[in-house]
Each structure stands twice: as structure tokens, then as C-alpha cells.
Design a protein around this motif. Structure first.
Motif, PDB file in Angstrom:
ATOM      1  N   ASP A  38       0.852  -1.185   0.000  1.00  0.00           N
ATOM      2  CA  ASP A  38       0.000   0.000   0.000  1.00  0.00           C
ATOM      3  C   ASP A  38       0.893   1.243   0.000  1.00  0.00           C
ATOM      4  OD1 ASP A  38       0.998   0.277   2.575  1.00  0.00           O
ATOM      5  OD2 ASP A  38      -0.858  -0.341   3.557  1.00  0.00           O
ATOM      6  N   PHE A  39       0.313   2.390   0.265  1.00  0.00           N
ATOM      7  CA  PHE A  39       1.087   3.624   0.186  1.00  0.00           C
ATOM      8  C   PHE A  39       1.489   4.161   1.553  1.00  0.00           C
ATOM      9  CE2 PHE A  39      -1.128   3.414  -3.821  1.00  0.00           C
ATOM     10  CZ  PHE A  39      -0.179   3.848  -4.724  1.00  0.00           C
ATOM     11  N   ARG A  40       0.575   4.158   2.516  1.00  0.00           N
ATOM     12  CA  ARG A  40       0.795   4.947   3.724  1.00  0.00           C
ATOM     13  C   ARG A  40       1.130   4.150   4.981  1.00  0.00           C
ATOM     14  NH1 ARG A  40      -2.399   7.411   0.321  1.00  0.00           N
ATOM     15  NH2 ARG A  40      -2.171   9.659   0.027  1.00  0.00           N
ATOM     16  N   SER A  41       1.061   2.839   4.947  1.00  0.00           N
ATOM     17  CA  SER A  41       1.389   2.061   6.151  1.00  0.00           C
ATOM     18  C   SER A  41       2.899   2.094   6.387  1.00  0.00           C
ATOM     19  CB  SER A  41       0.918   0.609   5.991  1.00  0.00           C
ATOM     20  OG  SER A  41       1.744  -0.072   5.054  1.00  0.00           O
TER      21      SER A  41
ATOM     22  N   TYR B 131       5.307   4.931   0.404  1.00  0.00           N
ATOM     23  CA  TYR B 131       5.732   6.267   0.823  1.00  0.00           C
ATOM     24  C   TYR B 131       6.771   6.237   1.940  1.00  0.00           C
ATOM     25  CZ  TYR B 131       1.870   8.242  -1.909  1.00  0.00           C
ATOM     26  OH  TYR B 131       1.017   8.613  -2.911  1.00  0.00           O
ATOM     27  N   ASN B 132       6.787   5.148   2.709  1.00  0.00           N
ATOM     28  CA  ASN B 132       7.706   5.068   3.845  1.00  0.00           C
ATOM     29  C   ASN B 132       8.919   4.181   3.600  1.00  0.00           C
ATOM     30  OD1 ASN B 132       6.232   6.749   5.681  1.00  0.00           O
ATOM     31  ND2 ASN B 132       4.732   5.110   5.868  1.00  0.00           N
TER      32      ASN B 132
ATOM     33  N   GLU C 243       5.402  11.044  -3.524  1.00  0.00           N
ATOM     34  CA  GLU C 243       4.240  11.884  -3.836  1.00  0.00           C
ATOM     35  C   GLU C 243       4.567  12.886  -4.938  1.00  0.00           C
ATOM     36  OE1 GLU C 243       5.545  11.315  -0.829  1.00  0.00           O
ATOM     37  OE2 GLU C 243       4.055  11.536   0.771  1.00  0.00           O
TER      38      GLU C 243
ATOM     39  N   SER D  48      -7.791   3.417   4.112  1.00  0.00           N
ATOM     40  CA  SER D  48      -7.659   4.295   5.276  1.00  0.00           C
ATOM     41  C   SER D  48      -8.679   5.420   5.244  1.00  0.00           C
ATOM     42  CB  SER D  48      -6.250   4.910   5.304  1.00  0.00           C
ATOM     43  OG  SER D  48      -6.051   5.715   4.144  1.00  0.00           O
TER      44      SER D  48
ATOM     45  N   ASN E 147      -8.460   8.190   3.747  1.00  0.00           N
ATOM     46  CA  ASN E 147      -7.750   9.461   3.907  1.00  0.00           C
ATOM     47  C   ASN E 147      -7.472  10.149   2.577  1.00  0.00           C
ATOM     48  OD1 ASN E 147      -7.361   9.845   6.739  1.00  0.00           O
ATOM     49  ND2 ASN E 147      -5.912   8.148   6.746  1.00  0.00           N
ATOM     50  N   VAL E 148      -7.789   9.466   1.459  1.00  0.00           N
ATOM     51  CA  VAL E 148      -7.507  10.026   0.136  1.00  0.00           C
ATOM     52  C   VAL E 148      -8.774  10.640  -0.446  1.00  0.00           C
ATOM     53  CG1 VAL E 148      -6.702   9.533  -2.205  1.00  0.00           C
ATOM     54  CG2 VAL E 148      -5.679   8.336  -0.266  1.00  0.00           C
TER      55      VAL E 148
END
Length: 243
Positions: free
Chosen positions: A34-37, A42-43, A53, A194, A196-197
Motif C-alpha cells: 500500500d502507500f501509507r502504512s 511512501y515510507n 508523492e 484508510s 484518507n484520500v
């Protein structure tokens, strides 16, 4: 069987117009991060010289298409990924006539690969690519089998993935179809996201029924609005409720 799972199974059996709204968490069980975990793109992706991003923005693509494609090929395409239990059970629910639509934020095409027919891809698909000059469409293989910036064989224009980058708007027809499906649903299952998007997350607000189900491993801003909340693996949950 867990009480919430039993309750969800009963609600599914009583429903005839289910819509599923999903995000990256649906595909993590297929090996797509995924992107945000903590383990998300992203991490964990640090070696491209720019934040992910920024690379995944329209302006970056226009100015640095070669660097964009270096990142895109190595982090966004998972050709060997296969549908997991969540994808397969949703396709089965559609065949049973209960699930009327899937609204997904994912670009991997795994819902279709599992057999789902009515899938609204809010953020596009890696499987569609087009020439920015003449509009000719190309399959995923055109991207994976080329190096650098892929060029159109017809006119020499730059080929762009048909995915929604930052700074780009969502497709109006897909937005309208998604909202229409959610408004008509007698049950909305939200999973693997999430929430959040935006604007995608706001689509949940169009559901006006009393069977809003949230299935996600972590908390979301919409948890308090759920009629049933399950913090668990979405594949595991669907495997238990859909026969």
C-alpha cells in the motif's frame, strides 16, 4: 465464528444490492504494497531522489518523464500479482447477483482478473496506457518491455499510463457511476482503505442506508459512522462470509 463475522454474514444474506468500496489494503494480500502504512511505498522507497508523492504528480511526469518511469516500473507494476481471497469472493458475490458494483481506488486490475464485471476504477489502471499526442491506446506490455520513456509507434508522442496522478482530476463518468451505485445500494462494504484520500473517501458520504460496513486492519476517520466495524484481514473476513 466471531460475533461480528456472523452478523456480517447475516446482513449479506439479507441484502440484494451490495456495493463494495475498496482501497490498497485489498491488494496487499496479493503482495502489492500500500502507500501509507509502515511498510508502504511512501515510507520505504527512498532511493529516487524525490519524495514518491512528488514523482507521482502530473507536473513531475511532464518535466521528468524518464525519472517518473524509473519509479513507476519498479514500484507501481506487479505483473505476477494474482487475485487473493477478497477479489475472488467479491467476484463470486457478483455472480450470485448480490454485489452490483465495485468502486476501487486500486490500479492493478485484480478485480477484473478475478472475474468481476462492474468495476469502477477511480484512479485508472496500469493496464491502459495512451499516447498524449494522438490518443492511441497501448497495453501494459508496452510499458514493461520498453526502456526510458515509451513512445507511440504511430506518431512518436509520449505514452502516459491511464492512472490518475496528483494534480489530476478523476474521470467524471466514473465518478457519476460510482456515486449512483453507492446511492442505490442497500449495503455498502468499505474495505482495505484508510479513507484518507480525497475526493475518493468522500464517496462514502453518498450512502444513505443503515448497513455501512467497515473492514480495515487500522482505524479510519469513518469508523464512528459504521453500522458494523471489523478490524481484520479483508481476505479472511470475505472467505468466512461468502460461500
Amino acid at each position: 465464528m466471531d460475533e461480528n463475522i456472523l452478523k456480517l454474514k447475516k446482513l449479506v444474506s439479507e441484502s440484494s444490492n451490495i456495493v463494495f468500496f475498496g482501497g490498497a489494503g485489498v491488494s496487499t494480500e496479493s503482495g502489492i504494497p500500500d502507500f501509507r502504512s509502515e511498510q508502504g511505498i511512501y515510507n520505504t522507497v527512498k532511493n529516487f531522489g524525490y519524495p514518491p508523492e512528488q514523482i507521482l504528480s502530473h507536473s513531475f511526469f511532464m518535466k521528468n518523464p524518464e525519472k517518473f518511469y524509473d519509479f513507476y516500473r519498479s514500484t507501481m507494476i506487479y505483473e505476477n500479482a494474482k487475485p487473493n481471497l477478497a477479489h475472488l469472493r467479491l467476484a463470486k458475490l457478483e455472480k450470485q447477483g448480490k454485489l452490483k458494483a465495485i468502486v476501487t481506488q486500486n490500479i492493478d486490475g485484480l478485480h477484473q482478473l478475478a472475474g468481476s464485471k462492474t468495476v469502477y476504477e477511480l484512479h485508472g489502471s496500469i493496464h491502459r496506457n495512451y499516447c498524449m499526442k494522438c490518443g492511441k491506446f497501448y497495453p501494459l506490455s508496452t510499458i514493461t518491455e520498453s526502456k526510458g520513456v515509451p513512445q507511440c509507434k504511430e506518431c512518436g508522442g509520449t505514452i502516459k499510463p491511464d492512472v490518475v496522478l496528483y494534480e489530476e482530476g478523476l474521470d467524471e463518468e466514473i465518478i457519476n457511476n460510482s456515486i449512483k451505485a453507492i446511492k442505490k445500494a442497500d449495503m455498502l462494504i468499505v474495505g482495505g482503505t484508510s479513507l484518507n484520500v480525497y475526493p475518493a473517501a468522500s464517496f462514502v458520504n453518498y450512502y444513505d442506508g443503515n448497513k455501512l460496513i467497515l473492514i480495515n486492519k487500522s482505524k479510519t476517520p469513518y469508523d464512528r459512522y459504521a453500522d458494523l466495524l471489523i478490524h481484520d484481514s479483508i481476505g479472511k473476513v470475505f472467505n468466512e462470509i461468502i460461500e
